[in-house]
Design a protein around this motif. Structure first.
Motif, PDB file in Angstrom:
ATOM      1  N   LEU A   1       0.842  -1.247   0.029  1.00 36.84           N
ATOM      2  CA  LEU A   1      -0.119   0.052   0.112  1.00 36.84           C
ATOM      3  C   LEU A   1       0.890   1.090  -0.017  1.00 36.84           C
ATOM      4  N   LYS A   2       1.900   1.307   0.767  1.00 32.88           N
ATOM      5  CA  LYS A   2       2.756   2.386   0.802  1.00 32.88           C
ATOM      6  C   LYS A   2       3.551   2.780  -0.208  1.00 32.88           C
ATOM      7  N   ASN A   3       3.702   4.098  -0.519  1.00 35.65           N
ATOM      8  CA  ASN A   3       4.668   4.632  -1.330  1.00 35.65           C
ATOM      9  C   ASN A   3       6.038   4.880  -0.784  1.00 35.65           C
ATOM     10  N   LEU A   4       6.954   5.030  -1.924  1.00 29.14           N
ATOM     11  CA  LEU A   4       8.351   5.358  -1.622  1.00 29.14           C
ATOM     12  C   LEU A   4       8.459   6.724  -1.656  1.00 29.14           C
ATOM     13  N   GLN A   5       9.021   7.541  -1.101  1.00 27.68           N
ATOM     14  CA  GLN A   5       9.327   8.881  -1.247  1.00 27.68           C
ATOM     15  C   GLN A   5      10.459   9.129  -1.842  1.00 27.68           C
ATOM     16  N   VAL A   6      10.602   9.658  -2.889  1.00 23.67           N
ATOM     17  CA  VAL A   6      11.745   9.874  -3.649  1.00 23.67           C
ATOM     18  C   VAL A   6      12.216  11.607  -3.716  1.00 23.67           C
ATOM     19  N   ILE A   7      13.480  11.889  -3.209  1.00 18.28           N
ATOM     20  CA  ILE A   7      13.716  13.240  -3.324  1.00 18.28           C
ATOM     21  C   ILE A   7      14.590  13.356  -4.557  1.00 18.28           C
ATOM     22  N   LEU A   8      13.929  14.426  -5.277  1.00 16.20           N
ATOM     23  CA  LEU A   8      14.995  14.780  -6.665  1.00 16.20           C
ATOM     24  C   LEU A   8      15.493  15.958  -6.674  1.00 16.20           C
ATOM     25  N   ASP A   9      16.858  15.967  -6.596  1.00 15.62           N
ATOM     26  CA  ASP A   9      17.622  17.149  -6.438  1.00 15.62           C
ATOM     27  C   ASP A   9      17.678  17.684  -7.913  1.00 15.62           C
ATOM     28  N   HIS A  10      17.260  18.962  -8.017  1.00  8.83           N
ATOM     29  CA  HIS A  10      16.973  19.459  -9.404  1.00  8.83           C
ATOM     30  C   HIS A  10      18.654  19.729  -9.990  1.00  8.83           C
ATOM     31  N   SER A  11      19.448  19.474  -9.324  1.00  7.92           N
ATOM     32  CA  SER A  11      20.710  19.753  -9.803  1.00  7.92           C
ATOM     33  C   SER A  11      21.583  18.199 -10.483  1.00  7.92           C
ATOM     34  N   ILE A  12      20.952  17.086 -10.440  1.00  9.11           N
ATOM     35  CA  ILE A  12      21.131  15.857 -10.989  1.00  9.11           C
ATOM     36  C   ILE A  12      20.922  15.825 -12.419  1.00  9.11           C
ATOM     37  N   ASP A  13      21.960  15.281 -13.280  1.00  9.63           N
ATOM     38  CA  ASP A  13      21.974  15.406 -14.672  1.00  9.63           C
ATOM     39  C   ASP A  13      20.510  14.937 -15.181  1.00  9.63           C
TER      40      ASP A  13
ATOM     41  N   ASN B   1      17.651   7.378   5.800  1.00  9.28           N
ATOM     42  CA  ASN B   1      16.763   7.745   6.924  1.00  9.28           C
ATOM     43  C   ASN B   1      16.031   9.043   6.530  1.00  9.28           C
ATOM     44  N   SER B   2      14.491   9.116   6.676  1.00 13.36           N
ATOM     45  CA  SER B   2      14.158  10.508   6.543  1.00 13.36           C
ATOM     46  C   SER B   2      13.962  11.518   7.645  1.00 13.36           C
ATOM     47  N   PRO B   3      14.271  12.561   7.371  1.00 15.93           N
ATOM     48  CA  PRO B   3      14.232  13.475   8.519  1.00 15.93           C
ATOM     49  C   PRO B   3      12.763  14.098   8.376  1.00 15.93           C
ATOM     50  N   GLY B   4      11.623  13.820   7.241  1.00 19.97           N
ATOM     51  CA  GLY B   4      10.393  14.267   7.243  1.00 19.97           C
ATOM     52  C   GLY B   4       9.421  13.499   7.866  1.00 19.97           C
ATOM     53  N   LYS B   5       8.429  14.088   8.089  1.00 24.16           N
ATOM     54  CA  LYS B   5       7.268  13.164   9.008  1.00 24.16           C
ATOM     55  C   LYS B   5       6.669  12.310   7.846  1.00 24.16           C
ATOM     56  N   GLY B   6       6.044  11.228   8.532  1.00 26.61           N
ATOM     57  CA  GLY B   6       5.266  10.203   7.670  1.00 26.61           C
ATOM     58  C   GLY B   6       6.013   9.212   6.908  1.00 26.61           C
ATOM     59  N   GLN B   7       7.333   9.101   6.802  1.00 33.04           N
ATOM     60  CA  GLN B   7       8.130   7.905   6.338  1.00 33.04           C
ATOM     61  C   GLN B   7       9.370   7.701   7.104  1.00 33.04           C
ATOM     62  N   GLN B   8       9.960   6.542   7.186  1.00 31.17           N
ATOM     63  CA  GLN B   8      10.986   6.491   7.956  1.00 31.17           C
ATOM     64  C   GLN B   8      12.314   6.446   6.936  1.00 31.17           C
ATOM     65  N   LEU B   9      12.036   5.869   5.598  1.00 32.07           N
ATOM     66  CA  LEU B   9      13.270   6.107   4.604  1.00 32.07           C
ATOM     67  C   LEU B   9      12.827   6.736   3.615  1.00 32.07           C
ATOM     68  N   GLU B  10      13.709   7.436   2.861  1.00 30.20           N
ATOM     69  CA  GLU B  10      13.504   7.922   1.427  1.00 30.20           C
ATOM     70  C   GLU B  10      14.532   7.781   0.723  1.00 30.20           C
ATOM     71  N   LEU B  11      14.239   7.949  -0.815  1.00 35.24           N
ATOM     72  CA  LEU B  11      15.259   7.630  -1.834  1.00 35.24           C
ATOM     73  C   LEU B  11      15.730   8.928  -2.228  1.00 35.24           C
ATOM     74  N   GLN B  12      17.230   9.335  -2.192  1.00 37.28           N
ATOM     75  CA  GLN B  12      17.410  10.525  -2.774  1.00 37.28           C
ATOM     76  C   GLN B  12      18.118  10.091  -4.190  1.00 37.28           C
ATOM     77  N   ALA B  13      17.594  10.491  -5.039  1.00 39.28           N
ATOM     78  CA  ALA B  13      17.776  10.129  -6.355  1.00 39.28           C
ATOM     79  C   ALA B  13      18.955  10.600  -7.042  1.00 39.28           C
ATOM     80  N   THR B  14      19.725   9.619  -7.753  1.00 40.84           N
ATOM     81  CA  THR B  14      21.089  10.064  -8.502  1.00 40.84           C
ATOM     82  C   THR B  14      20.791   9.946  -9.932  1.00 40.84           C
TER      83      THR B  14
END
Ligand code: 4AD
Ligand code: MG
Length: 466
Positions: free
Chosen positions: A49-61, A84-97
């Motif tokens: 059911l859960k989603n994965l939060q992905v953080i997309l830095d606009h500086s990646i290619d 580990n996610s600093p934000g609320k609502g999820q434990q982990l997040e994916l920092q996209a490369t």
């Protein structure tokens, strides 16, 4: 990055630990942009059911060239660091490369933009509705229940039997069979005022099965305990929230069982399934408990912990008589119980599952074993609060002459059922079985109001579009 390294979101979230490089694929549920520096994507791949939060830095290619294609509904693959996610609502997040877009979903046309859509609206887009939280969860629960049904029977030494879909017998005798024919309906061959089925594909009138029971009996008389689990078809014109024209039925058939054994097995099966789904699908069930029906978890626990009530049909009629409640259909001994009566008994009187047994002979099919009173047969229906009938079953008539008499009373030709009578001619045995409506089970487990929303592609009167 090779596809084989892909991880499912369910596994990522359950492993609960940071990882240097993770590769996921899925569909964007939402996109949120922050200060022109980051985007937050919620990705779902259906594994949970859960989603994965992905953080997309606009500086990646890969951001620049893909940014305009990253909308709700687009399908993407993402490589990144799992932290580990600093934000609320999820434990982990994916920092996209790295992010790649497989398929875009044009926001001007993709229908699933809102958070909540009505089930009616979603029924018209049955090809897209599995991408919503509710339908993903229904599907996962449905999958687990199917698996648990096989586990239950396999653990007890039952054999899984494939009964035919095309058949020439109308097991329930209710005349609700869909016909299967290759005759040209615009110029049907007529002999003596009737269609000549000898010219039809099978050389006789054939249809889609309404139940695998009779064939189940054949195998129970050789392998002792069997079960079927397959699609069944009924051409009844019932436009209710509990009827489908195509539904799946689980039908165990057991030699050496009487009606009481049959009821015990039905009760044991339901209890097992509720227990199983509570342990394997708890996230989805909590979602249903929050969004659909706030009583389901409590009700499921009740089923697991309490014995079902058992009363005879005659006792049920008495209870209805004494109720002083005005029902849309009145009841007297001999009449069929309607869903309003069944629900009153299980929901109001006992507040738990109820098994009603020993029904009048006249309202039940030909194959049920007669009781000594000459008026009732060894039938049983399991009723659940809020739903009504979920299981129908009986001990079968195993006496050759008694069965032949009942067939005569119901105007059935003993020539057509010679093979069925043979089971009583040669090595007859007491036996019993039942049918569990699989979609009604999924309905009850999930709390979904309408049976059309617990089968991937519902077939109902005037609807088999997709
Ligand atoms: O009570 P039913 O008609 O029983 C039989 O067909 C027996 N031959 C079963 C057996 O003894 N092997 O159907 C069994 C169950 C019902 O209790 C209900 O849950 C479900 O099948 N059912 C339907 N589910 C969805 N849509 C329909 N139109 C249904 N008709 C029956
Ligand atoms: Mg029934």
């Amino acid at each position: 990055m090779k596809k084989k390294n892909r991880k499912k979101i369910k596994d990522i979230l359950s492993q609960c630990k940071e990882e240097l490089e993770v590769f996921v694929m899925g569909w964007i549920r939402t996109r949120r942009d922050s200060k022109g520096e980051f985007s937050f994507l919620e990705i779902n791949d259906g594994s949970c059911l859960k989603n994965l939060q992905v953080i997309l830095d606009h500086s990646i290619d890969s951001y620049e060239c893909n940014s305009v294609k990253l909308h709700t509904g687009s399908c993407v693959s993402v490589v990144g660091h799992l932290v580990n996610s600093p934000g609320k609502g999820q434990q982990l997040e994916l920092q996209a490369t790295l992010i790649e877009v497989y398929g875009e979903a044009d926001p001007d046309h993709y229908p699933l933009q809102k958070k909540h859509h009505s089930f009616e609206f979603l029924r018209d887009i049955a090809h897209l509705r599995p991408r919503t939280n509710t339908f993903g969860a229904v599907m996962r629960v449905r999958n687990r229940l199917s698996f648990a049904i096989h586990n239950f029977f396999q653990d007890r030494g039952f054999f899984y039997l494939h009964t035919p879909i095309i058949t020439t017998n109308d097991c329930e005798g209710a005349g609700e069979m869909f016909q299967v024919t290759t005759l040209n309906l615009d110029s049907t061959p007529i002999v003596n005022g009737k269609a000549d089925y000898s010219q039809d594909f099978f050389g006789e009138k054939a249809g889609l099965t309404v139940s695998g029971q009779l064939e189940g009996e054949v195998y129970a008389m050789a392998l002792s305990e069997v079960y079927t689990f397959g699609p069944t078809f009924r051409a009844e014109n019932s436009n209710t929230s509990r009827h489908l024209s195509e539904f799946w039925m689980v039908e165990p058939e057991m030699a050496f069982y009487d009606l009481e054994d049959d009821m015990n097995l039905a009760e044991e099966l339901l209890r097992y399934l509720f227990k199983d789904v509570l342990s394997y699908c708890i996230d989805d069930l909590e979602f249903f408990n929050k969004q659909i029906d706030k009583t389901i978890l409590e009700r499921h626990q009740g089923i697991i912990e309490n014995q079902f009530e058992r009363i005879s049909y005659s006792e049920a009629i008495k209870l209805l008589d004494q109720s002083n409640k005005s029902f849309a259909y009145s009841v007297e001994w001999g009449s069929n119980l309607q869903s309003e009566h069944e629900r009153y008994i299980s929901e109001v009187v006992f507040k738990k599952p109820v098994i009603i047994f020993d029904y009048p002979e006249e309202i039940k099919p030909f194959y049920m074993k007669g009781n000594n009173d000459g008026k009732t047969v060894r039938a049983m229906d399991v009723l659940l609060p809020k739903l009504g009938e979920i299981i129908g079953g009986s001990q079968r008539e195993d006496d050759y002459n008694a069965l032949k008499n009942r067939m005569k009373l119901k105007n059935l030709s003993s020539d057509d059922y010679k093979w069925y009578l043979d089971l009583r001619r040669f090595g007859s045995a007491p036996h019993a079985g039942f049918g569990l409506g699989f979609e009604r089970l999924v309905q009850y487990v999930t709390g979904m109001e309408n049976i059309r929303d617990v089968i991937p592609f519902p077939r109902t009167p005037k609807n088999a579009k997709f």
